[in-house]
Scaffold this motif. Structure first.
Motif, PDB file in Angstrom:
ATOM      1  N   PHE A   1      47.987  41.308  39.530  1.00 30.97           N
ATOM      2  CA  PHE A   1      47.513  41.981  40.585  1.00 30.97           C
ATOM      3  C   PHE A   1      46.270  41.486  41.011  1.00 30.97           C
ATOM      4  CE2 PHE A   1      44.937  45.377  42.506  1.00 30.97           C
ATOM      5  CZ  PHE A   1      45.657  45.563  43.859  1.00 30.97           C
ATOM      6  N   MET A   2      46.302  41.175  42.429  1.00 28.89           N
ATOM      7  CA  MET A   2      44.785  41.045  42.901  1.00 28.89           C
ATOM      8  C   MET A   2      44.721  41.737  44.168  1.00 28.89           C
ATOM      9  SD  MET A   2      43.435  37.073  44.343  1.00 28.89           S
ATOM     10  CE  MET A   2      44.978  36.586  45.223  1.00 28.89           C
ATOM     11  N   ASP A   3      43.384  42.274  44.241  1.00 27.53           N
ATOM     12  CA  ASP A   3      42.915  43.191  45.543  1.00 27.53           C
ATOM     13  C   ASP A   3      42.032  42.329  46.343  1.00 27.53           C
ATOM     14  OD1 ASP A   3      40.477  43.396  44.495  1.00 27.53           O
ATOM     15  OD2 ASP A   3      40.587  45.536  44.036  1.00 27.53           O
ATOM     16  N   SER A   4      41.438  42.905  47.492  1.00 24.13           N
ATOM     17  CA  SER A   4      40.806  42.294  48.558  1.00 24.13           C
ATOM     18  C   SER A   4      39.493  41.790  47.967  1.00 24.13           C
ATOM     19  CB  SER A   4      40.537  43.386  49.717  1.00 24.13           C
ATOM     20  OG  SER A   4      39.784  44.362  48.907  1.00 24.13           O
TER      21      SER A   4
ATOM     22  N   VAL B   1      38.334  44.542  41.930  1.00 22.94           N
ATOM     23  CA  VAL B   1      36.792  45.057  41.991  1.00 22.94           C
ATOM     24  C   VAL B   1      35.961  45.040  40.754  1.00 22.94           C
ATOM     25  CG1 VAL B   1      37.218  47.264  42.011  1.00 22.94           C
ATOM     26  CG2 VAL B   1      35.338  46.502  43.276  1.00 22.94           C
ATOM     27  N   ASP B   2      36.852  45.211  39.577  1.00 24.85           N
ATOM     28  CA  ASP B   2      36.041  44.946  38.465  1.00 24.85           C
ATOM     29  C   ASP B   2      35.811  43.696  37.500  1.00 24.85           C
ATOM     30  OD1 ASP B   2      35.869  48.129  38.203  1.00 24.85           O
ATOM     31  OD2 ASP B   2      37.952  48.051  37.335  1.00 24.85           O
TER      32      ASP B   2
ATOM     33  N   ILE C   1      36.601  36.697  47.132  1.00 24.86           N
ATOM     34  CA  ILE C   1      36.022  35.453  46.383  1.00 24.86           C
ATOM     35  C   ILE C   1      36.675  34.145  46.675  1.00 24.86           C
ATOM     36  CG2 ILE C   1      35.624  34.624  43.956  1.00 24.86           C
ATOM     37  CD1 ILE C   1      33.947  37.146  44.927  1.00 24.86           C
ATOM     38  N   ILE C   2      38.017  34.094  46.709  1.00 22.43           N
ATOM     39  CA  ILE C   2      38.607  32.691  47.155  1.00 22.43           C
ATOM     40  C   ILE C   2      38.565  32.419  48.428  1.00 22.43           C
ATOM     41  CG2 ILE C   2      40.934  31.940  47.501  1.00 22.43           C
ATOM     42  CD1 ILE C   2      41.772  33.882  45.343  1.00 22.43           C
TER      43      ILE C   2
END
Length: 97
Positions: A60-63, A30-31, A68-69
């Motif tokens: 790490f990748m969050d929602s 998110v940041d 974005i992808i």
């Protein structure tokens, strides 16, 4: 106390005129998702329609990152274009799996 993160780094390479290879390093969350979105939007604006996303250095990748992808995937499909993910992170937000 929040966990310190390395800043997001995005390197863009252009193997062909309509292809953008984005090598991403750092947390995609998110940041940092807005910064990542700006890089992708810039490439779309400059006529790239095929995207290679190297996420091998993303721990790490969050929602937010996934969103974005998915958005660039939808935009690229309409061109028509494509999005390919290279070495996705092992740790993604559990709500997306």
């Amino acid at each position: 106390m929040p966990i310190a993160q390395d800043p997001l780094s995005v390197e863009v390479t252009l193997p062909r005129a309509d292809v953008a290879l984005l090598t991403v390093e750092g947390y995609l969350d998110v940041d940092t998702a807005t910064e990542f979105q700006h890089h992708l939007a810039n490439q779309l604006h400059h006529g790239r329609r095929h995207f290679l996303l190297d996420l091998s250095a993303v721990p790490f990748m969050d929602s937010s990152g996934m969103n974005i992808i998915l958005r660039v995937y939808q935009e690229a499909r309409e061109l028509p274009g494509s999005v390919h993910i290279i070495s996705p992170p092992r740790r993604c937000a559990a709500s997306w799996i």
